[in-house]
Write a protein that holds these residues in place. Structure first.
Motif, PDB file in Angstrom:
ATOM      1  N   GLN A   1      15.967   9.728 -15.052  1.00 58.28           N
ATOM      2  CA  GLN A   1      14.921   9.866 -14.034  1.00 58.28           C
ATOM      3  C   GLN A   1      13.519   9.691 -14.647  1.00 58.28           C
ATOM      4  OE1 GLN A   1      14.611  10.564 -10.698  1.00 58.28           O
ATOM      5  NE2 GLN A   1      16.739  10.790 -10.081  1.00 58.28           N
ATOM      6  N   PHE A   2      13.281  10.316 -15.773  1.00 55.04           N
ATOM      7  CA  PHE A   2      11.944  10.243 -16.370  1.00 55.04           C
ATOM      8  C   PHE A   2      11.680   8.887 -17.019  1.00 55.04           C
ATOM      9  CE2 PHE A   2      11.658  14.703 -15.515  1.00 55.04           C
ATOM     10  CZ  PHE A   2      10.296  14.970 -15.459  1.00 55.04           C
ATOM     11  N   GLU A   3      12.708   8.262 -17.578  1.00 59.84           N
ATOM     12  CA  GLU A   3      12.509   6.921 -18.138  1.00 59.84           C
ATOM     13  C   GLU A   3      12.059   5.945 -17.059  1.00 59.84           C
ATOM     14  OE1 GLU A   3      16.191   5.927 -20.038  1.00 59.84           O
ATOM     15  OE2 GLU A   3      15.623   6.860 -21.958  1.00 59.84           O
ATOM     16  N   ILE A   4      12.744   5.969 -15.925  1.00 59.43           N
ATOM     17  CA  ILE A   4      12.354   5.081 -14.830  1.00 59.43           C
ATOM     18  C   ILE A   4      11.049   5.559 -14.209  1.00 59.43           C
ATOM     19  CG2 ILE A   4      13.072   4.130 -12.604  1.00 59.43           C
ATOM     20  CD1 ILE A   4      15.983   4.515 -13.557  1.00 59.43           C
ATOM     21  N   GLY A   5      10.859   6.870 -14.168  1.00 57.91           N
ATOM     22  CA  GLY A   5       9.615   7.418 -13.648  1.00 57.91           C
ATOM     23  C   GLY A   5       8.396   6.911 -14.399  1.00 57.91           C
ATOM     24  N   LYS A   6       8.514   6.768 -15.713  1.00 55.74           N
ATOM     25  CA  LYS A   6       7.379   6.261 -16.501  1.00 55.74           C
ATOM     26  C   LYS A   6       7.081   4.805 -16.178  1.00 55.74           C
ATOM     27  CE  LYS A   6       7.035   9.325 -20.457  1.00 55.74           C
ATOM     28  NZ  LYS A   6       6.634   9.349 -21.866  1.00 55.74           N
ATOM     29  N   GLN A   7       8.111   4.038 -15.894  1.00 53.40           N
ATOM     30  CA  GLN A   7       7.920   2.644 -15.478  1.00 53.40           C
ATOM     31  C   GLN A   7       7.164   2.595 -14.140  1.00 53.40           C
ATOM     32  OE1 GLN A   7      11.635   0.489 -15.450  1.00 53.40           O
ATOM     33  NE2 GLN A   7      10.732  -1.371 -14.607  1.00 53.40           N
ATOM     34  N   ILE A   8       7.477   3.518 -13.260  1.00 50.88           N
ATOM     35  CA  ILE A   8       6.818   3.596 -11.956  1.00 50.88           C
ATOM     36  C   ILE A   8       5.365   4.037 -12.115  1.00 50.88           C
ATOM     37  CG2 ILE A   8       6.824   4.894  -9.777  1.00 50.88           C
ATOM     38  CD1 ILE A   8       9.997   4.873 -10.157  1.00 50.88           C
TER      39      ILE A   8
ATOM     40  N   ASN B   1       0.813  -1.228   0.000  1.00 52.51           N
ATOM     41  CA  ASN B   1       0.000   0.000   0.000  1.00 52.51           C
ATOM     42  C   ASN B   1       0.845   1.277   0.000  1.00 52.51           C
ATOM     43  OD1 ASN B   1      -2.492  -1.424   0.000  1.00 52.51           O
ATOM     44  ND2 ASN B   1      -2.245  -1.799   2.188  1.00 52.51           N
ATOM     45  N   ILE B   2       1.953   1.225  -0.746  1.00 48.65           N
ATOM     46  CA  ILE B   2       2.790   2.404  -0.953  1.00 48.65           C
ATOM     47  C   ILE B   2       2.142   3.291  -2.026  1.00 48.65           C
ATOM     48  CG2 ILE B   2       5.028   3.165  -1.852  1.00 48.65           C
ATOM     49  CD1 ILE B   2       5.335   2.019   0.920  1.00 48.65           C
ATOM     50  N   PHE B   3       2.181   4.603  -1.821  1.00 51.52           N
ATOM     51  CA  PHE B   3       1.571   5.537  -2.771  1.00 51.52           C
ATOM     52  C   PHE B   3       2.531   5.912  -3.903  1.00 51.52           C
ATOM     53  CE2 PHE B   3       1.113  10.019  -4.073  1.00 51.52           C
ATOM     54  CZ  PHE B   3      -0.171   9.994  -4.612  1.00 51.52           C
ATOM     55  N   GLY B   4       3.795   6.133  -3.548  1.00 53.73           N
ATOM     56  CA  GLY B   4       4.750   6.603  -4.548  1.00 53.73           C
ATOM     57  C   GLY B   4       6.166   6.179  -4.219  1.00 53.73           C
ATOM     58  N   THR B   5       7.107   6.600  -5.042  1.00 55.38           N
ATOM     59  CA  THR B   5       8.502   6.189  -4.891  1.00 55.38           C
ATOM     60  C   THR B   5       9.413   7.417  -4.910  1.00 55.38           C
ATOM     61  OG1 THR B   5       8.894   5.996  -7.264  1.00 55.38           O
ATOM     62  CG2 THR B   5       8.018   4.045  -6.134  1.00 55.38           C
ATOM     63  N   LYS B   6      10.689   7.183  -4.584  1.00 54.85           N
ATOM     64  CA  LYS B   6      11.692   8.244  -4.666  1.00 54.85           C
ATOM     65  C   LYS B   6      13.002   7.676  -5.177  1.00 54.85           C
ATOM     66  CE  LYS B   6      14.883   9.556  -2.243  1.00 54.85           C
ATOM     67  NZ  LYS B   6      15.950  10.022  -1.327  1.00 54.85           N
ATOM     68  N   MET B   7      13.700   8.441  -6.031  1.00 50.70           N
ATOM     69  CA  MET B   7      14.999   7.986  -6.544  1.00 50.70           C
ATOM     70  C   MET B   7      15.877   9.208  -6.771  1.00 50.70           C
ATOM     71  SD  MET B   7      13.543   6.692 -10.194  1.00 50.70           S
ATOM     72  CE  MET B   7      12.449   7.741 -11.166  1.00 50.70           C
ATOM     73  N   ARG B   8      17.151   9.083  -6.399  1.00 52.58           N
ATOM     74  CA  ARG B   8      18.059  10.235  -6.328  1.00 52.58           C
ATOM     75  C   ARG B   8      19.248  10.121  -7.278  1.00 52.58           C
ATOM     76  NH1 ARG B   8      22.560  10.478  -2.625  1.00 52.58           N
ATOM     77  NH2 ARG B   8      23.365  12.613  -2.337  1.00 52.58           N
ATOM     78  N   SER B   9      19.522  11.214  -7.984  1.00 50.07           N
ATOM     79  CA  SER B   9      20.748  11.435  -8.749  1.00 50.07           C
ATOM     80  C   SER B   9      21.395  12.696  -8.175  1.00 50.07           C
ATOM     81  CB  SER B   9      20.446  11.665 -10.229  1.00 50.07           C
ATOM     82  OG  SER B   9      19.496  10.761 -10.729  1.00 50.07           O
TER      83      SER B   9
ATOM     84  N   ASP C   1       6.522  18.382 -20.275  1.00 49.36           N
ATOM     85  CA  ASP C   1       5.641  18.722 -21.394  1.00 49.36           C
ATOM     86  C   ASP C   1       5.321  17.505 -22.270  1.00 49.36           C
ATOM     87  OD1 ASP C   1       5.563  21.341 -20.572  1.00 49.36           O
ATOM     88  OD2 ASP C   1       7.020  22.073 -22.057  1.00 49.36           O
ATOM     89  N   GLN C   2       6.145  16.468 -22.179  1.00 42.91           N
ATOM     90  CA  GLN C   2       5.935  15.267 -22.986  1.00 42.91           C
ATOM     91  C   GLN C   2       5.057  14.226 -22.275  1.00 42.91           C
ATOM     92  OE1 GLN C   2       9.878  13.895 -24.010  1.00 42.91           O
ATOM     93  NE2 GLN C   2      10.418  15.832 -24.995  1.00 42.91           N
ATOM     94  N   LEU C   3       4.727  14.468 -21.026  1.00 39.16           N
ATOM     95  CA  LEU C   3       3.878  13.519 -20.308  1.00 39.16           C
ATOM     96  C   LEU C   3       2.426  13.661 -20.744  1.00 39.16           C
ATOM     97  CD1 LEU C   3       5.279  13.845 -16.650  1.00 39.16           C
ATOM     98  CD2 LEU C   3       5.799  12.065 -18.336  1.00 39.16           C
ATOM     99  N   SER C   4       1.696  12.560 -20.727  1.00 36.17           N
ATOM    100  CA  SER C   4       0.273  12.597 -21.061  1.00 36.17           C
ATOM    101  C   SER C   4      -0.533  13.030 -19.834  1.00 36.17           C
ATOM    102  CB  SER C   4      -0.190  11.220 -21.528  1.00 36.17           C
ATOM    103  OG  SER C   4      -0.027  10.263 -20.496  1.00 36.17           O
ATOM    104  N   GLU C   5      -1.809  13.279 -20.026  1.00 35.88           N
ATOM    105  CA  GLU C   5      -2.646  13.814 -18.947  1.00 35.88           C
ATOM    106  C   GLU C   5      -2.812  12.860 -17.781  1.00 35.88           C
ATOM    107  OE1 GLU C   5      -6.355  15.367 -20.202  1.00 35.88           O
ATOM    108  OE2 GLU C   5      -5.480  16.873 -21.543  1.00 35.88           O
ATOM    109  N   ASP C   6      -2.567  11.572 -17.998  1.00 32.90           N
ATOM    110  CA  ASP C   6      -2.709  10.610 -16.895  1.00 32.90           C
ATOM    111  C   ASP C   6      -1.352  10.223 -16.298  1.00 32.90           C
ATOM    112  OD1 ASP C   6      -1.809   9.222 -19.076  1.00 32.90           O
ATOM    113  OD2 ASP C   6      -3.151   7.512 -18.815  1.00 32.90           O
ATOM    114  N   GLU C   7      -0.306  10.975 -16.663  1.00 34.81           N
ATOM    115  CA  GLU C   7       1.026  10.719 -16.111  1.00 34.81           C
ATOM    116  C   GLU C   7       1.430  11.886 -15.212  1.00 34.81           C
ATOM    117  OE1 GLU C   7       3.278   8.024 -19.457  1.00 34.81           O
ATOM    118  OE2 GLU C   7       3.123  10.179 -19.852  1.00 34.81           O
TER     119      GLU C   7
END
Length: 296
Positions: free
Chosen positions: A158-165, A133-141, A201-207
């Motif tokens: 970051q965004f490539e992995i973010g889309k997988q999440i 029941n985790i809501f979100g994630t965090k990853m650091r560079s 700007d490249q993310l869709s409305e549900d991302e």
């Protein structure tokens, strides 16, 4: 996705507690808490002690949902229990939104930055995060220099992995930290802002994503990102500033809230009585909350 938690994260008046020290940083966190390395033997004992520390923080009356809207956990913390409940469930029952640190640390520095090491078994980790029941994630560079090609690679990763999440039904906190000691900090932040904006700007409305950023040298540098429709919230790391300095800088940035780790726990010690511990934590929570919601 839990819509109630989404709304709390989008509009809640408070800050996010970062309780996600991992294996490499745990000895330092315990030492700062008054538990030296020679007082335990091996990783199992170390992780038992750090969970005891985190449990004391989370169950303190000072750790409340009126001021703390979220908490970032280490994977072992997610898999352990507090008062008979998995940690994320305990937090959610208190009205605090749980996040999970998913990165595996930093690669060596190249082009003025440190990318994330490969995140092995991310799909399995995300599956387990959903079970817990985790809501979100965090990853650091980390960005050390205003090197445009390096910063582009950081944001791209970051965004490539973010889309997988996002595809797994979770909200990623994207954290490209800018080193506060960088001589080119302000320039790096300008480059970073533009690169993040391009990807948003490249993310869709549900991302949707969250951002965790170093408090900028120029106040309100990230206001455009804070206002972006694909951004749930922008939070700030303390980045090595002491609490007073971090709070003072945070107040200058409209819409930016804290996600502090060391600056939250600086005055806590294993040898404190419960009254001393709770008072110290409450003072920290009050000051960070004030800096997050009351702007200059």
């Amino acid at each position: 996705m839990n819509q109630q938690q989404f709304e709390k994260m989008k509009h809640g008046q408070g800050f996010i507690a970062a309780l996600d020290q991992s294996g490499g940083s745990t000895p330092k966190a315990l030492a700062a808490y008054g538990v030296p390395e020679d007082s335990y033997s091996g990783e199992d004992e170390m992780f038992d002690l750090v969970h005891k520390m985190r449990t004391r923080i989370i169950t303190s009356p000072a750790f409340n949902s009126d001021q703390i809207i979220g908490a970032i956990l280490f994977e072992q913390t997610m898999d352990r229990e507090i008062e008979g409940k998995y940690t994320a469930d305990y937090l959610a029952d208190q009205g605090i939104v749980p996040f999970l640190k998913v990165d595996k640390g930093l690669a060596d520095q190249t082009d003025g930055v440190q990318l994330m090491k490969p995140i092995d078994n991310l799909d399995e980790t995300l599956r387990r995060a959903n079970e817990r029941n985790i809501f979100g994630t965090k990853m650091r560079s980390v960005i050390h220099e205003p090197n445009e090609s390096g910063i582009k690679e950081v944001v791209k990763q970051q965004f490539e992995i973010g889309k997988q999440i996002i595809a797994a039904g979770l909200v990623p906190i994207i954290e490209p930290e800018v080193n506060i000691h960088s001589e080119g900090k302000e320039k790096a932040e300008e480059i970073l802002k533009e690169e993040i904006r391009k990807h948003l700007d490249q993310l869709s409305e549900d991302e949707n994503v969250m951002l965790k950023l170093t408090i900028p040298t120029e106040a309100n540098t990230y206001k455009q990102l804070i206002d972006h429709p694909r951004v749930v919230r922008v939070v700030a790391l303390s980045g090595g500033y002491d609490r007073d300095k971090a709070n003072s800088l945070l107040k200058e940035n409209d819409g930016l809230i804290a996600s502090f780790s060391r600056a939250l726990a600086d005055d806590l010690n294993a040898n404190q009585s419960d009254k001393e511990f709770n008072t110290a934590l409450q003072n920290a929570v009050d000051s960070i909350h004030n800096a997050s919601v009351n702007k200059k």
